[in-house]
Enzyme design. Structure first.
Site, PDB file in Angstrom:
ATOM      1  N   TYR A 135       7.044 -31.160  -4.022  1.00  0.00           N
ATOM      2  CA  TYR A 135       7.452 -29.872  -3.440  1.00  0.00           C
ATOM      3  C   TYR A 135       6.423 -28.799  -3.789  1.00  0.00           C
ATOM      4  O   TYR A 135       5.865 -28.139  -2.905  1.00  0.00           O
ATOM      5  CB  TYR A 135       8.849 -29.487  -3.949  1.00  0.00           C
ATOM      6  N   PHE A 163       9.960 -16.728  -8.134  1.00  0.00           N
ATOM      7  CA  PHE A 163      10.474 -17.483  -9.272  1.00  0.00           C
ATOM      8  C   PHE A 163      11.918 -17.858  -8.910  1.00  0.00           C
ATOM      9  O   PHE A 163      12.130 -18.443  -7.871  1.00  0.00           O
ATOM     10  CB  PHE A 163      10.235 -16.722 -10.575  1.00  0.00           C
TER      11      PHE A 163
HETATM   12  N1  LIG Z   1      15.600 -20.226  -3.539  1.00  0.00           N
HETATM   13  C1  LIG Z   1      14.615 -20.070  -4.423  1.00  0.00           C
HETATM   14  O1  LIG Z   1      14.842 -19.736  -5.595  1.00  0.00           O
HETATM   15  C2  LIG Z   1      13.182 -20.285  -3.981  1.00  0.00           C
HETATM   16  C3  LIG Z   1      12.173 -20.187  -4.959  1.00  0.00           C
HETATM   17  C4  LIG Z   1      10.845 -20.333  -4.570  1.00  0.00           C
HETATM   18  C5  LIG Z   1      10.524 -20.569  -3.238  1.00  0.00           C
HETATM   19  N2  LIG Z   1      11.507 -20.707  -2.317  1.00  0.00           N
HETATM   20  C6  LIG Z   1      11.129 -20.956  -0.914  1.00  0.00           C
HETATM   21  O2  LIG Z   1      11.722 -19.965  -0.092  1.00  0.00           O
HETATM   22  C7  LIG Z   1      12.014 -20.484   1.187  1.00  0.00           C
HETATM   23  C8  LIG Z   1      13.463 -20.212   1.546  1.00  0.00           C
HETATM   24  O3  LIG Z   1      14.289 -20.813   0.556  1.00  0.00           O
HETATM   25  P1  LIG Z   1      15.876 -20.728   0.656  1.00  0.00           P
HETATM   26  O4  LIG Z   1      16.387 -20.871  -0.723  1.00  0.00           O
HETATM   27  O5  LIG Z   1      16.262 -19.564   1.474  1.00  0.00           O
HETATM   28  O6  LIG Z   1      16.179 -22.088   1.424  1.00  0.00           O
HETATM   29  P2  LIG Z   1      17.227 -22.398   2.590  1.00  0.00           P
HETATM   30  O7  LIG Z   1      17.320 -23.889   2.625  1.00  0.00           O
HETATM   31  O8  LIG Z   1      18.463 -21.613   2.428  1.00  0.00           O
HETATM   32  O9  LIG Z   1      16.484 -21.900   3.889  1.00  0.00           O
HETATM   33  C9  LIG Z   1      15.512 -22.645   4.569  1.00  0.00           C
HETATM   34  C10 LIG Z   1      15.791 -22.504   6.063  1.00  0.00           C
HETATM   35  O10 LIG Z   1      14.773 -23.215   6.785  1.00  0.00           O
HETATM   36  C11 LIG Z   1      15.380 -23.975   7.815  1.00  0.00           C
HETATM   37  N3  LIG Z   1      14.471 -25.080   8.149  1.00  0.00           N
HETATM   38  C12 LIG Z   1      14.109 -26.127   7.366  1.00  0.00           C
HETATM   39  N4  LIG Z   1      13.261 -26.928   8.032  1.00  0.00           N
HETATM   40  C13 LIG Z   1      13.074 -26.356   9.253  1.00  0.00           C
HETATM   41  C14 LIG Z   1      12.300 -26.696  10.402  1.00  0.00           C
HETATM   42  N5  LIG Z   1      11.551 -27.799  10.462  1.00  0.00           N
HETATM   43  N6  LIG Z   1      12.310 -25.854  11.452  1.00  0.00           N
HETATM   44  C15 LIG Z   1      13.068 -24.737  11.459  1.00  0.00           C
HETATM   45  N7  LIG Z   1      13.837 -24.371  10.408  1.00  0.00           N
HETATM   46  C16 LIG Z   1      13.833 -25.184   9.324  1.00  0.00           C
HETATM   47  C17 LIG Z   1      16.718 -24.393   7.250  1.00  0.00           C
HETATM   48  O11 LIG Z   1      17.662 -24.757   8.232  1.00  0.00           O
HETATM   49  C18 LIG Z   1      17.130 -23.144   6.476  1.00  0.00           C
HETATM   50  O12 LIG Z   1      17.846 -22.255   7.306  1.00  0.00           O
HETATM   51  C19 LIG Z   1      11.642 -21.965   1.134  1.00  0.00           C
HETATM   52  O13 LIG Z   1      10.350 -22.109   1.690  1.00  0.00           O
HETATM   53  C20 LIG Z   1      11.620 -22.265  -0.357  1.00  0.00           C
HETATM   54  O14 LIG Z   1      10.729 -23.315  -0.649  1.00  0.00           O
HETATM   55  C21 LIG Z   1      12.838 -20.565  -2.657  1.00  0.00           C
HETATM   56  O1  LIG Z   2      23.650 -27.684 -12.453  1.00  0.00           O
HETATM   57  C1  LIG Z   2      22.606 -27.255 -12.966  1.00  0.00           C
HETATM   58  C2  LIG Z   2      21.545 -26.710 -12.181  1.00  0.00           C
HETATM   59  C3  LIG Z   2      20.410 -26.273 -12.828  1.00  0.00           C
HETATM   60  N1  LIG Z   2      20.304 -26.336 -14.170  1.00  0.00           N
HETATM   61  C4  LIG Z   2      19.119 -25.838 -14.868  1.00  0.00           C
HETATM   62  O2  LIG Z   2      18.975 -24.472 -14.559  1.00  0.00           O
HETATM   63  C5  LIG Z   2      17.594 -24.117 -14.552  1.00  0.00           C
HETATM   64  C6  LIG Z   2      17.263 -23.482 -13.221  1.00  0.00           C
HETATM   65  O3  LIG Z   2      17.369 -24.489 -12.230  1.00  0.00           O
HETATM   66  P1  LIG Z   2      17.432 -24.179 -10.671  1.00  0.00           P
HETATM   67  O4  LIG Z   2      17.569 -25.479  -9.965  1.00  0.00           O
HETATM   68  O5  LIG Z   2      18.423 -23.109 -10.423  1.00  0.00           O
HETATM   69  O6  LIG Z   2      16.003 -23.548 -10.369  1.00  0.00           O
HETATM   70  P2  LIG Z   2      14.565 -24.137 -10.676  1.00  0.00           P
HETATM   71  O7  LIG Z   2      14.003 -23.308 -11.781  1.00  0.00           O
HETATM   72  O8  LIG Z   2      14.520 -25.596 -10.835  1.00  0.00           O
HETATM   73  O9  LIG Z   2      13.921 -23.925  -9.223  1.00  0.00           O
HETATM   74  C7  LIG Z   2      13.473 -22.699  -8.694  1.00  0.00           C
HETATM   75  O10 LIG Z   2      12.147 -22.566  -9.006  1.00  0.00           O
HETATM   76  C8  LIG Z   2      11.365 -23.652  -8.576  1.00  0.00           C
HETATM   77  C9  LIG Z   2      10.021 -23.323  -9.081  1.00  0.00           C
HETATM   78  O11 LIG Z   2       9.928 -23.771 -10.379  1.00  0.00           O
HETATM   79  C10 LIG Z   2      11.423 -23.844  -7.079  1.00  0.00           C
HETATM   80  O12 LIG Z   2      10.686 -22.855  -6.392  1.00  0.00           O
HETATM   81  C11 LIG Z   2      12.830 -23.857  -6.574  1.00  0.00           C
HETATM   82  O13 LIG Z   2      12.831 -23.730  -5.171  1.00  0.00           O
HETATM   83  C12 LIG Z   2      13.589 -22.703  -7.168  1.00  0.00           C
HETATM   84  O14 LIG Z   2      14.938 -22.794  -6.831  1.00  0.00           O
HETATM   85  C13 LIG Z   2      16.825 -25.416 -14.818  1.00  0.00           C
HETATM   86  O15 LIG Z   2      16.543 -25.505 -16.184  1.00  0.00           O
HETATM   87  C14 LIG Z   2      17.834 -26.504 -14.456  1.00  0.00           C
HETATM   88  O16 LIG Z   2      17.647 -27.716 -15.141  1.00  0.00           O
HETATM   89  C15 LIG Z   2      21.336 -26.862 -14.944  1.00  0.00           C
HETATM   90  O17 LIG Z   2      21.243 -26.927 -16.164  1.00  0.00           O
HETATM   91  N2  LIG Z   2      22.462 -27.304 -14.318  1.00  0.00           N
END
Ligand SMILES: NC(=O)c1ccc[n+]([C@@H]2O[C@H](COP(=O)([O-])OP(=O)(O)OC[C@H]3O[C@@H](n4cnc5c(N)ncnc54)[C@H](O)[C@@H]3O)[C@@H](O)[C@H]2O)c1
Ligand SMILES: O=c1ccn([C@@H]2O[C@H](COP(=O)(O)OP(=O)(O)O[C@H]3O[C@H](CO)[C@H](O)[C@H](O)[C@H]3O)[C@@H](O)[C@H]2O)c(=O)[nH]1
Length: 312
Positions: A135, A163
């Protein structure tokens, strides 16, 4: 501006699309609903159900905000080809369509996962990028591609390396069918949808032994996209971290959720989850200095209060 928002039916994309509509932009959401929800597309935005991998004719758009991706770390380890073909291959097709259609600007959802196990805390944009899963590697490859496209084809690009995004904005909230993130899963216990929460790892080299993360409010993340859009400059690729610069342990997250919800939230320590760095905290000085970004919600309590208000 006339904007294409890929992934605008997802969590962060829908909040950003809502703020873009509120700011007066003309927004088209392109989403295949694989992890998103049609009812999350904000009123006032046009919705096209489809994949960004087949974006069609993009002429007429001024910029693309590219949120759509596969973003489950564990799944990426099991199915690396899916992540390379979707996140990198699909984005290459989107970039080609932008080039053909004369769309000059893109804001891209990058991630802290591009850094891997950090050498320094807080992490700066100049720190080494050594992703520990497909990823993060696929997102880093897109960042590298954007640098090349800016130099070679003159596109203007901004990558925002989020983050841990959390919280909610009005009715827009995190609701994944497969939920891996900590805060929504802890809140499911308070809602009675789960019995308890397992904390993955209690023996990390951190003050309480659980992992430490930097939580940033989804509304502040969305606002950074509006600033990034205005900062797109032809021929230049800018990369910014997005976090609050403060780390909270998984145990602290559970404690704050207990305070906010008033629920005892039973928890236990479970084995470590593969690939989890012990501590991930951002330095967001660069985006604050260069784009004037200022998070409005820096406290974990206010972030969790908003997440709770949206689900209860
Ligand atoms: N949530 C986090 O903490 C976090 C952290 C770092 C980066 N990101 C990045 O931010 C972005 C958004 O994350 P999110 O948490 O909102 O995820 P999410 O899954 O809620 O949103 C992603 C959206 O993209 C759509 N999608 C996926 N593949 C597609 C395709 N081929 N064509 C059209 N639409 C498509 C999904 O249906 C969904 O609506 C992602 O790129 C993710 O990698 C998220
Ligand atoms: O049920 C759970 C879920 C998560 N965790 C812990 O909580 C922390 C945060 O985990 P998240 O899955 O909420 O988030 P991450 O830090 O793994 O991931 C986030 O940061 C990543 C970058 O490191 C990616 O960008 C990812 O998309 C984004 O959600 C981690 O230590 C994880 O092990 C638990 O202990 N129990």
């Amino acid at each position: 501006m006339k904007l294409l928002v890929t992934g605008g039916a997802g969590y962060i994309g829908s909040v950003t699309a809502a703020q873009l509509v509120e700011a007066g932009h003309e927004v088209t959401v392109l989403d295949d609903l694989s992890t998103g929800h049609a009812d999350a597309v904000p009123d006032g935005a046009r919705f096209v159900e489809g994949s960004f991998m087949e974006p069609g004719d993009l002429s007429g758009f001024n910029a693309v905000l590219h949120f759509a991706a596969r973003s489950l770390v564990g799944e990426s380890v099991e199915k690396p080809a899916l992540y390379w073909s979707h996140n990198l291959g699909g984005t290459l097709r989107l970039l080609e369509a932008m080039r053909k259609g004369g769309v000059g600007h893109i804001v891209f959802s990058s991630t802290a996962a591009t850094y891997g196990e950090p050498e320094n805390t807080p992490i700066k944009e100049t720190d080494p990028t050594r992703p520990t899963n497909p990823y993060g590697a696929s997102k880093l490859a897109v960042d590298t591609t954007l640098t090349a496209f800016a130099a070679m084809y003159g596109i203007g690009a901004v990558s925002l390396r989020y983050f841990n995004v959390a919280g909610a904005y009005g009715r827009y909230r995190e609701r994944h069918v497969i939920e891996t993130h900590l805060i929504p899963n802890v809140l499911k216990v308070a809602l009675g949808e789960r019995e308890s929460i397992s904390l993955f790892g209690g023996d990390y080299p951190t003050p309480d032994g659980t992992c430490v993360r930097d939580y940033v409010h989804v509304s502040d993340v969305a606002n950074a996209h509006l600033l990034a859009l205005a900062a797109c400059e032809r021929g230049v690729h800018k990369i910014f971290n997005l976090g609050n610069g403060a780390g909270f342990s998984n145990q602290q997250v559970v404690d704050v959720c207990r305070e906010v919800t008033g629920h005892p939230i039973p928890s236990s320590i479970a084995p470590r989850r593969a690939g989890d760095p012990a501590v991930l905290v951002a330095s967001s000085e660069l985006i604050q200095k260069e784009l004037g970004w200022q998070p409005e919600h820096s406290g974990l309590t206010s972030i969790i209060e908003d997440a709770w208000r949206a689900v209860r």
